[in-house]
Design a protein around this motif. Structure first.
Motif, PDB file in Angstrom:
ATOM      1  N   THR A 256       0.761  -1.261   0.167  1.00  0.00           N
ATOM      2  CA  THR A 256       0.080  -0.135   0.038  1.00  0.00           C
ATOM      3  C   THR A 256       0.912   1.197   0.009  1.00  0.00           C
ATOM      4  O   THR A 256       1.987   1.237   0.726  1.00  0.00           O
ATOM      5  CB  THR A 256      -0.762   0.122   1.330  1.00  0.00           C
ATOM      6  N   LEU A 276      -1.845   3.696   6.306  1.00  0.00           N
ATOM      7  CA  LEU A 276      -1.096   2.615   5.355  1.00  0.00           C
ATOM      8  C   LEU A 276      -1.021   1.152   5.947  1.00  0.00           C
ATOM      9  O   LEU A 276      -1.350   0.226   5.466  1.00  0.00           O
ATOM     10  CB  LEU A 276       0.075   3.012   4.777  1.00  0.00           C
ATOM     11  N   SER A 279      -4.688  -0.462   6.298  1.00  0.00           N
ATOM     12  CA  SER A 279      -4.983  -0.963   5.063  1.00  0.00           C
ATOM     13  C   SER A 279      -4.128  -2.255   4.748  1.00  0.00           C
ATOM     14  O   SER A 279      -4.554  -3.061   4.366  1.00  0.00           O
ATOM     15  CB  SER A 279      -4.749   0.251   3.831  1.00  0.00           C
ATOM     16  N   LEU A 280      -2.898  -2.200   4.892  1.00  0.00           N
ATOM     17  CA  LEU A 280      -2.148  -3.486   4.663  1.00  0.00           C
ATOM     18  C   LEU A 280      -2.552  -4.624   5.558  1.00  0.00           C
ATOM     19  O   LEU A 280      -2.514  -5.668   4.960  1.00  0.00           O
ATOM     20  CB  LEU A 280      -0.607  -3.240   4.829  1.00  0.00           C
ATOM     21  N   ARG A 283      -5.697  -6.214   4.338  1.00  0.00           N
ATOM     22  CA  ARG A 283      -5.219  -7.008   3.262  1.00  0.00           C
ATOM     23  C   ARG A 283      -4.734  -8.547   3.529  1.00  0.00           C
ATOM     24  O   ARG A 283      -4.951  -9.588   2.779  1.00  0.00           O
ATOM     25  CB  ARG A 283      -4.608  -6.312   1.993  1.00  0.00           C
ATOM     26  N   SER A 419       4.939  -2.573   2.652  1.00  0.00           N
ATOM     27  CA  SER A 419       4.713  -3.886   1.640  1.00  0.00           C
ATOM     28  C   SER A 419       5.018  -4.969   2.405  1.00  0.00           C
ATOM     29  O   SER A 419       5.841  -5.042   3.437  1.00  0.00           O
ATOM     30  CB  SER A 419       5.425  -3.746   0.482  1.00  0.00           C
TER      31      SER A 419
END
Length: 570
Positions: A256, A276, A279-280, A283, A419
DNA sequence: CTTGGTCTCCTCC
DNA sequence: TGGAGGAGA
């Protein structure tokens, strides 16, 4: 005029309200298109998270040619050629392309543009010219002319730095030789304006493959280097192999990121990073539940200083230590994974140093991994919002200090990337049947009558489909049609054939009208009007068709029927 | 048809 | 050998 960069817009317009891009929608659309195309059983290459490219070989299909030789579909155009020149196999390719477009339109309400040519590179160069919603083909007679007429800057691999460098060198050489440049007529009038600046940008952008092809191999090599010369020659010859199509497996990394105008406020930076991280984590938890896999590394990257486009500025990245609870949450048993390693001080230090997820050190392979389950009242579910929230905080607690400790005096931060790396084992090999098909498609075959080698009449079709999302209420996905081989398709019609007029999904109730496709909310000019959209619950939720349970889009892997729904009712 | 976000791949150390 | 970083899709 085109749009301006977000950084620029922010600079010009303080206080501009910018809504976040709804990337999840793009992902869903990309996956949905992929699924539709996969139904044909031919290899489909995913080239970006929201773009799929599809290479199909149509060979050896005489039955199909005989059955369907009533001309090209309405949506097809021919590049500077006439219909008589279209060979039967190319025509079959076009019809197949039309079937695929139809399926995408009917099932998803998205449009697709397709280039059809005998070589993959030509098909690929053709497809953007077919936009916004058509098919463009190049006949065998015109194929060379087409490739030679392509601007070098539009070739794959030449669109950014490399293309700029190569074209500048080429332009210098050509003009010093007083060579006739193909595009002379277009450019000359512009060049006149700038007296002696004939080496300036405009001419460079419009140098064609043909301009390079005028030069002898030796001269070309000396001018642009061996590697570039080879690429140009291959492009001019329309060379490439369909066997190159890579059917990629699951993504190796999830990431992200966010970009912004140079930022110095540490609190604001931390806030961005927290968003961020959240959101990561969301996921990753979904990935753990859906695919039983966990990443091996976490990475934090950032860019300092302004850069106009995709690259530029200074990008740094470093590994992050694994937050223990996140690590365990993504692994099988909440307690075991990290705990078994942690007591060993040396092991823990090592895994910290190598930034490996601790369990991997113990030899747990991904096949052993099970999603961490949190048991709610209704039985097992994916991690709850609360869990995700606290796990995100844990990640942020690691990431924020790690970042801040590395930032120098005025951070001038312009970009943040968080990431997760799943290691190298994630990609899937091309399945045996597809491989067989490819081999059969690419090699020449025996003609049925004589024992002679028949000409290889395979056509290549490249679809480049980039869904542009708009205010559609969610992306409906029809139940996956039964997989059929190309062969079956050619003899019996496409997967859409048997479905006839039956429409599935939400668009059925809208008379099958294709959704208007919105250019994401980052488009500066439309961002304000998009405000109401972004806050509407429709954008963030969907309901199961069977049980009408309302879901968050984040856990929407199946858009019509939820994964928890066991209701047999139709 | 852009941008920005995402993902992969290549190169260099 | 593998990580950092750049480039491209």
């Amino acid at each position: 005029m085109g749009s301006i960069s977000l950084a620029e817009a922010n600079a010009k317009c303080p206080g501009l309200i910018v809504l976040p891009m709804r990337v999840e929608r793009y992902r869903q659309a990309g996956a949905a298109v992929l699924e539709v195309l996969n139904a044909w059983g031919a290899p489909v290459e995913k080239t970006s998270y929201d773009v799929v490219r599809n290479a199909v070989h149509v060979g050896d299909a005489e039955g199909f040619f005989a059955q369907h030789s009533q001309g090209l579909p309405m949506s097809a155009r021919i590049w500077q050629g006439c219909e008589e020149d279209v060979s039967p196999d190319l025509e079959a390719g076009v019809r197949l392309a039309e079937e695929m477009r139809r399926a995408i339109r009917c099932k998803l309400g998205l449009t697709a543009s397709v280039g059809v040519a005998r070589s993959k590179i030509a098909a690929r160069m053709m497809s953007p010219l077919a936009k916004p919603d058509g098919i463009l083909l190049v006949t065998d007679t015109e194929a060379d002319a087409f490739m030679l007429s392509r601007p070098i800057r539009s070739l794959p691999g030449f669109q950014q730095q490399r293309g700029k460098e190569v074209c500048t060198k080429l332009a210098r050489l050509l003009s010093s030789r007083g060579a006739a440049i193909n595009l002379a007529s277009d450019v000359a009038s512009h060049a006149d304006d700038h007296v002696a600046s004939h080496l300036e940008a405009p001419s460079v952008d419009v140098l064609t493959v043909g301009d390079a092809a005028q030069l002898s191999a030796a001269v070309l090599v000396r001018c642009v280097g061996e590697d570039n010369a080879a690429r140009l020659r291959r492009a001019a010859a329309g060379e490439d192999s369909v066997a190159d199509v890579r059917v990629r497996g699951l993504p190796r990394t999830l990431s992200t990121e966010a970009s912004f105008p140079p930022m110095d406020d540490l609190a604001a930076i931390a806030e961005q990073l927290r968003a961020l991280a959240s959101s990561l984590v969301k996921r990753l938890v979904a990935e753990s539940a859906a695919r039983q896999r966990a990443p091996v590394r976490l990475l934090l990257s950032y860019r300092r200083g302004y850069a106009s486009s995709t690259s530029g500025g200074v990008v740094r990245s470093h590994g992050l230590a694994w937050p223990p609870r996140l690590a365990t949450a993504l692994l099988r048993h909440e307690a075991s994974a990290f705990a078994t390693v942690a007591p060993d001080a040396q092991g823990a230090a090592q895994s910290e140093r190598r930034n490996r997820i601790p369990a991997r050190e113990e030899g747990i392979v991904s096949a052993d991994l099970k999603p961490a389950e949190v048991h709610g009242r209704d039985g097992p579910r994916a991690a709850s919002a609360v869990d995700i929230c606290s796990l995100s905080e844990e990640l942020a607690a690691v990431a924020v200090p790690s970042l801040l400790s590395r930032l120098a005096a005025p951070p001038q931060l312009t970009r943040l990337i968080v990431s997760a790396d799943f290691g190298t084992a994630a990609s899937q090999p091309v399945s045996a049947s597809i491989k067989d098909f490819l081999v059969e498609g690419t090699t020449s075959h025996r003609s049925p009558s004589g024992g002679q080698e028949a000409e290889d009449k395979s056509a290549v079709l490249t679809t480049s489909i980039q869904p542009k999302l708009t205010r559609s209420p969610g992306i409906p996905v029809a139940p996956a049609p039964k997989k059929r081989s190309i062969r079956e398709f050619l003899s019996k019609g496409g997967p859409g054939a048997e479905q006839g007029t039956k429409k599935t999904g939400r668009y059925a109730s809208q008379g099958g009208k294709p959704a208007s496709l919105d250019s994401a909310s980052l488009r500066v000019r439309s961002s304000v009007q998009d405000a109401d959209l972004a806050s509407s619950t429709d954008d963030y939720s969907w309901s199961c068709e069977r049980c009408t349970y309302l879901h968050d889009t984040a856990d929407a892997r199946h858009f019509l029927v939820c994964s928890m729904c066991s209701c047999p009712r139709r």
